[in-house]
Scaffold this motif. Structure first.
Motif, PDB file in Angstrom:
ATOM      1  N   ILE A  36       0.843  -1.195   0.000  1.00  0.00           N
ATOM      2  CA  ILE A  36       0.000   0.000   0.000  1.00  0.00           C
ATOM      3  C   ILE A  36       0.878   1.244   0.000  1.00  0.00           C
ATOM      4  O   ILE A  36       0.642   2.187  -0.757  1.00  0.00           O
ATOM      5  CB  ILE A  36      -0.949   0.009   1.217  1.00  0.00           C
ATOM      6  CG1 ILE A  36      -2.020  -1.064   1.071  1.00  0.00           C
ATOM      7  CG2 ILE A  36      -1.597   1.380   1.396  1.00  0.00           C
ATOM      8  CD1 ILE A  36      -2.836  -1.302   2.330  1.00  0.00           C
ATOM      9  N   VAL A  37       1.899   1.235   0.836  1.00  0.00           N
ATOM     10  CA  VAL A  37       2.804   2.385   0.905  1.00  0.00           C
ATOM     11  C   VAL A  37       3.486   2.601  -0.445  1.00  0.00           C
ATOM     12  O   VAL A  37       3.571   3.730  -0.936  1.00  0.00           O
ATOM     13  CB  VAL A  37       3.843   2.182   2.035  1.00  0.00           C
ATOM     14  CG1 VAL A  37       4.934   3.235   1.973  1.00  0.00           C
ATOM     15  CG2 VAL A  37       3.167   2.189   3.393  1.00  0.00           C
ATOM     16  N   GLY A  38       3.967   1.525  -1.079  1.00  0.00           N
ATOM     17  CA  GLY A  38       4.644   1.649  -2.370  1.00  0.00           C
ATOM     18  C   GLY A  38       3.725   2.153  -3.466  1.00  0.00           C
ATOM     19  O   GLY A  38       4.071   3.081  -4.208  1.00  0.00           O
ATOM     20  N   ALA A  39       2.542   1.552  -3.582  1.00  0.00           N
ATOM     21  CA  ALA A  39       1.623   1.931  -4.663  1.00  0.00           C
ATOM     22  C   ALA A  39       1.030   3.317  -4.433  1.00  0.00           C
ATOM     23  O   ALA A  39       0.968   4.138  -5.360  1.00  0.00           O
ATOM     24  CB  ALA A  39       0.513   0.890  -4.794  1.00  0.00           C
ATOM     25  N   ALA A  78      -3.757   3.459 -12.268  1.00  0.00           N
ATOM     26  CA  ALA A  78      -3.457   2.061 -11.925  1.00  0.00           C
ATOM     27  C   ALA A  78      -2.947   1.953 -10.489  1.00  0.00           C
ATOM     28  O   ALA A  78      -3.382   1.072  -9.738  1.00  0.00           O
ATOM     29  CB  ALA A  78      -2.439   1.477 -12.903  1.00  0.00           C
ATOM     30  N   CYS A  79      -2.052   2.842 -10.095  1.00  0.00           N
ATOM     31  CA  CYS A  79      -1.531   2.817  -8.724  1.00  0.00           C
ATOM     32  C   CYS A  79      -2.634   3.100  -7.714  1.00  0.00           C
ATOM     33  O   CYS A  79      -2.683   2.481  -6.643  1.00  0.00           O
ATOM     34  CB  CYS A  79      -0.401   3.839  -8.556  1.00  0.00           C
ATOM     35  SG  CYS A  79       1.145   3.349  -9.306  1.00  0.00           S
ATOM     36  N   ALA A  80      -3.533   4.016  -8.049  1.00  0.00           N
ATOM     37  CA  ALA A  80      -4.637   4.333  -7.138  1.00  0.00           C
ATOM     38  C   ALA A  80      -5.598   3.151  -7.004  1.00  0.00           C
ATOM     39  O   ALA A  80      -6.052   2.837  -5.897  1.00  0.00           O
ATOM     40  CB  ALA A  80      -5.377   5.566  -7.632  1.00  0.00           C
ATOM     41  N   ILE A  81      -5.900   2.488  -8.110  1.00  0.00           N
ATOM     42  CA  ILE A  81      -6.787   1.321  -8.056  1.00  0.00           C
ATOM     43  C   ILE A  81      -6.152   0.208  -7.228  1.00  0.00           C
ATOM     44  O   ILE A  81      -6.812  -0.410  -6.387  1.00  0.00           O
ATOM     45  CB  ILE A  81      -7.123   0.835  -9.484  1.00  0.00           C
ATOM     46  CG1 ILE A  81      -8.054   1.833 -10.171  1.00  0.00           C
ATOM     47  CG2 ILE A  81      -7.753  -0.555  -9.465  1.00  0.00           C
ATOM     48  CD1 ILE A  81      -8.266   1.567 -11.640  1.00  0.00           C
ATOM     49  N   VAL A  82      -4.878  -0.057  -7.454  1.00  0.00           N
ATOM     50  CA  VAL A  82      -4.188  -1.106  -6.710  1.00  0.00           C
ATOM     51  C   VAL A  82      -4.121  -0.745  -5.223  1.00  0.00           C
ATOM     52  O   VAL A  82      -4.328  -1.606  -4.364  1.00  0.00           O
ATOM     53  CB  VAL A  82      -2.785  -1.372  -7.301  1.00  0.00           C
ATOM     54  CG1 VAL A  82      -1.969  -2.275  -6.402  1.00  0.00           C
ATOM     55  CG2 VAL A  82      -2.915  -1.987  -8.683  1.00  0.00           C
ATOM     56  N   SER A  83      -3.876   0.515  -4.916  1.00  0.00           N
ATOM     57  CA  SER A  83      -3.844   0.941  -3.516  1.00  0.00           C
ATOM     58  C   SER A  83      -5.199   0.735  -2.855  1.00  0.00           C
ATOM     59  O   SER A  83      -5.282   0.233  -1.733  1.00  0.00           O
ATOM     60  CB  SER A  83      -3.452   2.414  -3.403  1.00  0.00           C
ATOM     61  OG  SER A  83      -2.177   2.632  -3.909  1.00  0.00           O
ATOM     62  N   GLY A  84      -6.260   1.129  -3.558  1.00  0.00           N
ATOM     63  CA  GLY A  84      -7.609   0.922  -3.026  1.00  0.00           C
ATOM     64  C   GLY A  84      -7.921  -0.550  -2.813  1.00  0.00           C
ATOM     65  O   GLY A  84      -8.502  -0.936  -1.791  1.00  0.00           O
ATOM     66  N   TYR A  85      -7.540  -1.374  -3.778  1.00  0.00           N
ATOM     67  CA  TYR A  85      -7.753  -2.819  -3.631  1.00  0.00           C
ATOM     68  C   TYR A  85      -6.999  -3.360  -2.423  1.00  0.00           C
ATOM     69  O   TYR A  85      -7.544  -4.152  -1.650  1.00  0.00           O
ATOM     70  CB  TYR A  85      -7.309  -3.556  -4.896  1.00  0.00           C
ATOM     71  CG  TYR A  85      -7.053  -5.013  -4.639  1.00  0.00           C
ATOM     72  CD1 TYR A  85      -8.104  -5.902  -4.454  1.00  0.00           C
ATOM     73  CD2 TYR A  85      -5.753  -5.511  -4.511  1.00  0.00           C
ATOM     74  CE1 TYR A  85      -7.873  -7.238  -4.172  1.00  0.00           C
ATOM     75  CE2 TYR A  85      -5.516  -6.833  -4.237  1.00  0.00           C
ATOM     76  CZ  TYR A  85      -6.578  -7.696  -4.062  1.00  0.00           C
ATOM     77  OH  TYR A  85      -6.348  -9.010  -3.772  1.00  0.00           O
ATOM     78  N   GLY A 163       8.981   2.999  -6.512  1.00  0.00           N
ATOM     79  CA  GLY A 163       7.959   2.579  -5.552  1.00  0.00           C
ATOM     80  C   GLY A 163       6.968   1.603  -6.145  1.00  0.00           C
ATOM     81  O   GLY A 163       6.549   0.645  -5.492  1.00  0.00           O
ATOM     82  N   SER A 164       6.596   1.816  -7.400  1.00  0.00           N
ATOM     83  CA  SER A 164       5.634   0.911  -8.022  1.00  0.00           C
ATOM     84  C   SER A 164       6.241  -0.461  -8.294  1.00  0.00           C
ATOM     85  O   SER A 164       5.569  -1.484  -8.126  1.00  0.00           O
ATOM     86  CB  SER A 164       5.086   1.512  -9.311  1.00  0.00           C
ATOM     87  OG  SER A 164       6.090   1.577 -10.292  1.00  0.00           O
ATOM     88  N   PHE A 165       7.506  -0.492  -8.684  1.00  0.00           N
ATOM     89  CA  PHE A 165       8.126  -1.798  -8.920  1.00  0.00           C
ATOM     90  C   PHE A 165       8.345  -2.557  -7.611  1.00  0.00           C
ATOM     91  O   PHE A 165       8.280  -3.788  -7.594  1.00  0.00           O
ATOM     92  CB  PHE A 165       9.420  -1.647  -9.724  1.00  0.00           C
ATOM     93  CG  PHE A 165       9.178  -1.422 -11.191  1.00  0.00           C
ATOM     94  CD1 PHE A 165       8.545  -2.378 -11.959  1.00  0.00           C
ATOM     95  CD2 PHE A 165       9.568  -0.240 -11.807  1.00  0.00           C
ATOM     96  CE1 PHE A 165       8.303  -2.173 -13.310  1.00  0.00           C
ATOM     97  CE2 PHE A 165       9.334  -0.024 -13.153  1.00  0.00           C
ATOM     98  CZ  PHE A 165       8.700  -0.991 -13.905  1.00  0.00           C
ATOM     99  N   VAL A 166       8.570  -1.842  -6.527  1.00  0.00           N
ATOM    100  CA  VAL A 166       8.633  -2.494  -5.214  1.00  0.00           C
ATOM    101  C   VAL A 166       7.270  -3.105  -4.886  1.00  0.00           C
ATOM    102  O   VAL A 166       7.179  -4.247  -4.419  1.00  0.00           O
ATOM    103  CB  VAL A 166       9.082  -1.499  -4.124  1.00  0.00           C
ATOM    104  CG1 VAL A 166       8.847  -2.050  -2.729  1.00  0.00           C
ATOM    105  CG2 VAL A 166      10.546  -1.137  -4.306  1.00  0.00           C
ATOM    106  N   ALA A 167       6.195  -2.371  -5.154  1.00  0.00           N
ATOM    107  CA  ALA A 167       4.850  -2.893  -4.913  1.00  0.00           C
ATOM    108  C   ALA A 167       4.565  -4.119  -5.782  1.00  0.00           C
ATOM    109  O   ALA A 167       3.918  -5.075  -5.332  1.00  0.00           O
ATOM    110  CB  ALA A 167       3.807  -1.813  -5.157  1.00  0.00           C
TER     111      ALA A 167
END
Length: 186
Positions: A36-39, A78-85, A163-167
């Protein structure tokens, strides 16, 4: 005598499974928080990226914003959707800690995690291609490298990609952990 020994080893292994699965579930919860932090950090960093070049006149200014490029907009979405999920999946992760034998919900999480990993990978890949062009340019198509002029913009977009690749890696590990927890049950 052998039958008793065999039964006691089966009892020991069945008692160990919930403890191991509970440990995997706790680790999964921690990884979800880190993802969550990464995305979310990537979405915020990219979504707030802007830079204006100062010139002698105030009427002519060059400005770079993330929403000037559709790939960056897709990346932020995409990052926001993944974070929400990931936030919405936290209760299921807690449920798996409490009920380490839950199977159906873990299978659902594996499929949803894989879908979210694919979405985040596609967004990060599209953004990475543009960041590469911003850094290197492409002489054959007359695309100039802009990072010499928009240094702050390029640094923030590159950091956002990290950050996204870490996520993405964390989502991959979560999928493997869920698969391991599922394979431990019969």
């Amino acid at each position: 005598m052998k039958a008793v020994t065999g039964e006691s080893s089966e009892l020991k292994s069945s008692k160990l499974k919930p403890g191991v699965n509970r440990g995997l579930s706790i680790f999964d919860f921690i990884l979800r928080l880190a993802a969550i932090v990464g995305a979310l950090g990537s979405a915020i960093a990219m979504g707030t990226t802007t830079q204006t070049l100062p010139f002698a006149t105030q009427f002519i200014q060059f400005r770079a914003e993330y929403n000037d490029l559709p790939m960056f907009t897709f990346f932020v979405v995409a990052c926001a959707i993944v974070s929400g999920y990931l936030v919405l999946s936290l209760p299921l992760s807690i449920f798996h800690i409490l009920r380490s034998r839950a199977r159906a919900t873990r299978v659902v999480l594996v499929f949803l995690d894989a879908g979210m990993m694919a979405l985040l990978t596609s967004g990060a890949s599209a953004a990475a291609a543009i960041v590469y062009l911003a850094h290197k340019g492409n002489g054959k198509t007359n695309w100039l490298a802009i990072c010499q002029q928009f240094n702050s913009f390029c640094e923030r977009t590159s950091g956002s990609l990290i950050g996204s690749f870490v996520a993405i890696v964390l989502l991959m590990i979560m999928i493997f952990l869920s698969g391991a927890a599922l394979s431990r049950r019969r």
